[in-house]
Design an enzyme around this catalytic site. Structure first.
Site, PDB file in Angstrom:
ATOM      1  NE  ARG A   1      -3.237  -0.231   2.949  1.00 43.40           N
ATOM      2  CZ  ARG A   1      -4.514  -0.514   2.702  1.00 43.40           C
ATOM      3  NH1 ARG A   1      -5.288   0.408   2.183  1.00 43.40           N
ATOM      4  NH2 ARG A   1      -5.007  -1.700   2.967  1.00 43.40           N
TER       5      ARG A   1
ATOM      6  CB  CYS B   1     -29.377   0.282 -11.970  1.00 43.93           C
ATOM      7  SG  CYS B   1     -29.393   0.970 -13.632  1.00 43.93           S
TER       8      CYS B   1
END
Length: 726
Positions: free
Chosen positions: A395, A545
């Site tokens: 990271r 959606c």
């Protein structure tokens, strides 16, 4: 009050003012400030807004230093060499977007947004900074070995990211870590061009094939270490290594008692998912000893979780692990490396806090010093030779070098009516007695500036009206009028603008999956117009959606983001962006691409790599790739775009190809279908005259050029399809 319920029209029995209310006097008090800060805000409005104000507002200096800043034009720039970046070397993100998205006819690349911008120079700087921090700590503390890191490819398995890390890491013996068979194959291939001393650490659960590949890598002169995650794996290693006549290098992953209490700490502690207990470690030692392979045990690995918040927790874990390392050396293992795993965190919100999953309270140098000090302390106490220190920082290496850029397409503005637009007699006309009383009480509470009471009566009034609407006794016009009245009262008593919804050309599930899945918050900032004051606050709604397809949590604990108005919607200048509004999500270089899905069949973004150059724009695009097309994402779900196209083409011939004299229209229609398979699923920002009905036959094309190109094309349908997938 009972009289109110029964005699609504009788002013004599109503409270003062009620008769006028029923008669339609809808006057409400003007907005009155409830905060002493309003005057300060007014003064602030009269001052000049500068990029420095935006930098402070969005905390850019907190989470972005030393790689991101705001230039005098109000655009975010990348500082590719960190603190060593000179002013003329800064890269303007808006200029990158323009270069990438402009049509090829004007010198652009013609790529569609959303867009990932990779900056390999930042990746290199992160590697060098981590190495430098450990070298400095080693020298300062008289540590008698060295640091040798590996990159865990699970953080971002992109080919060019991994290849760049191997290339940049070659001078410092930087290696790779794999956690699965495909990751191992990837690492083996890439490290063939790396430093021969670079480590290849094999983590993850293993079967015979995995162990065979790892031993083969050792036979290919790669510096491979097989780390045992389960006790049973040692039997496979012993058996297969003897068959291959390969002397393995073995590590064990210890399950420490030191526990990381944050979200990312679920892998730590006695009940963590990975690693061996002390009992299991001793049994592994015994098996290796009985097989004459105890000298093969050379590495101890542990991991107490990602985003370790403080050096105090870090040191506690390292001390415990160093003690196990020393004990293994005492038992006769030829110990050489202590692998402290991942956990080197980054500051997502700029708070420098040790009490949050979004931040850490240390920097690279403090992290390295804490590790070196803890290992040295234990080994000196046990008179054990100082081991090579390895870390699996993923990271912290890749997060900064990747920026996701996307566009706000439109905004849903508040629809609060003006005071003179409220038709109170019309509203009251169809209301029940109880709803009328609520309306009266709402008005009175608003006049008294009783904010909480207003909200109670407004909610109650809305609920009663919705019930009437469901029963069919209230029309939609009156329901809308009640909603407008409640919104107006809310604005009057609260005197604050509600957050707008900005519709962005993005799929959160494809590009920012950690926000949806674990609530990970990333800094999101407009990449331009930062020399202008943001006029509104908004949340971001994506194209999917899905009700989860929105971003309504931001750094600093905010539930909305300061934003600028859009062009044509009360916005200011476009800041050189041709009326468009671009946002950037930063520090997302780890995990987001590999975890992203294809919800609603939206694929990943386009990707470009940009390097600093001494040219007029301070950058050069070194790699560019369009995002997955509609056809690509359909293939992911086992569909066959070529067959789908044939089906639609024959359908078009059947229903649209029968009219004589319209052959050109039919050809254009078929070409448009083919192009749709080739295009990305994301929306295309078009001019106001887009989707013009050409030839008045009901077929729509993006513009006249597309229509004419389709009609005039002499290519066959097969050639058009080949063009679409070229």
């Amino acid at each position: 009050m009972p009289a109110l319920a029964c005699c609504v029209d009788a002013a004599a029995v109503a409270p003062p003012g009620y008769a006028a209310f029923i008669a339609g006097d809808s006057s409400l008090p003007s907005a009155v400030p409830f905060s002493a800060s309003t005057a300060d805000a007014a003064d602030s409005n009269s001052t000049h807004w500068s990029p420095a104000h935006s930098s402070a507002l969005y905390r850019i200096d907190g989470w972005g230093a030393p790689y991101f800043s705001v230039n005098n034009a109000g655009n975010i720039t990348v500082r590719p060499y960190g603190t060593d970046t000179l002013a003329h070397q800064e890269i303007d993100l808006l200029k990158i977007v323009k270069k990438v998205s402009d049509p090829k006819s004007v010198g652009g690349l013609g790529l569609q947004l959303p867009l990932i911008v990779r900056v390999p120079d930042v990746l290199k700087n992160r590697l060098e900074s981590l190495q430098s921090a450990f070298e400095s700590a080693i020298q300062a503390q008289g540590y008698e070995s060295h640091y040798q890191g590996v990159y865990p490819v699970k953080c971002n398995q992109d080919r060019f990211v991994v290849q760049d890390i191997v290339k940049f890491g070659a001078p410092i013996r930087f290696g790779l870590e794999a956690g699965s068979k495909p990751e191992l194959l990837l690492a083996m291939s890439c490290l063939c061009k790396g430093n021969p001393e670079a480590l290849l650490v094999c983590n993850g659960f293993k079967d015979a094939e995995y162990i065979f590949l790892a031993l083969l890598a050792r036979k290919l002169a790669l510096n491979t270490v097989i780390v045992l995650e389960e006790e049973e794996e040692v039997d496979l290693v012993i058996e297969i290594s003897k068959k291959l006549s390969v002397r393995p290098v073995i590590g064990v992953r210890a399950k420490l008692r030191t526990k990381h209490s944050g979200h990312f700490g679920s892998t730590s502690g006695e009940k963590g998912k990975f690693g061996l207990t002390t009992i299991q470690i001793l049994r592994v030692v015994k098996k290796l000893q009985d097989s004459g392979m105890l000298d093969c045990l050379q590495l101890l690995h542990f991991h107490i979780g990602s985003q370790i918040p403080s050096t105090a927790l870090l040191q506690a874990g390292v001390v415990e692990a160093a003690q196990i390392y020393s004990e293994l050396a005492r038992l006769g293992a030829d110990m050489k490396v202590i692998d402290i795993g991942g956990g080197l965190g980054i500051d997502y919100d700029g708070s420098k806090s040790g009490n949050s999953d979004l931040s850490v309270s240390y920097g690279l140098q403090e992290y390295a010093s804490a590790v070196v000090n803890a290992v040295r302390f234990v080994c000196d106490r046990k008179s054990i030779k100082h081991p090579i220190i390895c870390s699996e920082s993923g990271r912290a290496i890749v997060s900064h070098h990747s920026i996701l850029i996307f566009e706000a397409m439109s905004a849903t503005a508040p629809t609060t009516p003006a005071m003179n637009q409220v038709d109170l007699p019309f509203i009251l006309e169809g209301l029940s007695e109880d709803a009328r009383v609520d309306c009266w009480n709402l008005s009175q509470a608003a006049m008294r500036h009783e904010t909480e009471t207003c909200f109670v009566y407004a909610d109650q009034l809305k609920q009663r009206c919705v019930e009437q609407f469901k029963e069919g006794t209230l029309g939609i016009e009156q329901l809308a009028a009640v909603d407008g009245l409640c919104d107006l009262v809310s604005k009057v008593v609260d005197a604050s603008e509600p957050a707008r919804t900005y519709h962005v050309n993005l799929s959160i599930f494809a590009s920012i999956p950690d926000f949806w899945s674990i609530g990970q918050i990333f800094p999101i900032v407009p990449i331009h117009r930062l020399d202008e004051r943001p006029e509104v606050r908004g949340i971001l709604s994506d194209l999917t959606c899905d009700s989860d397809g929105k971003i309504d949590k931001f750094i600093g604990g905010e539930t909305s983001l300061p934003l600028h108005g859009l062009e044509g919607n009360g916005g200011g200048s476009s800041g050189g962006a041709n009326g468009r509004y671009y946002l950037g999500m930063f520090l997302g270089g780890a995990y987001q691409e590999s975890l992203g899905g294809v919800h609603n069949l939206f694929g990943g973004p386009s990707v470009v790599s940009v390097s600093q150059s001494d040219g007029p724009y301070s950058f050069a695009v070194t790699r560019a790739a369009p995002g997955p097309s509609c056809g690509d994402v359909l293939r992911v779900m086992q569909h066959e775009p070529e067959l789908m196209f044939e089906t639609l083409k024959h359908r078009a011939e059947e229903f649209c190809g029968q009219d004589h004299g319209n052959e050109g229209t039919h050809a254009a229609l078929v070409s448009t279908i083919a192009r749709s398979f080739h295009n990305m699923p994301y929306l295309v920002v078009a001019s106001p005259c887009s989707l013009t009905a050409m030839n008045n036959n009901g077929f729509y094309y993006c513009n006249e050029e597309d229509y004419n190109a389709a009609v005039d094309s002499g290519a066959s349908e097969d050639e058009q399809w080949s063009y679409c997938y070229a």
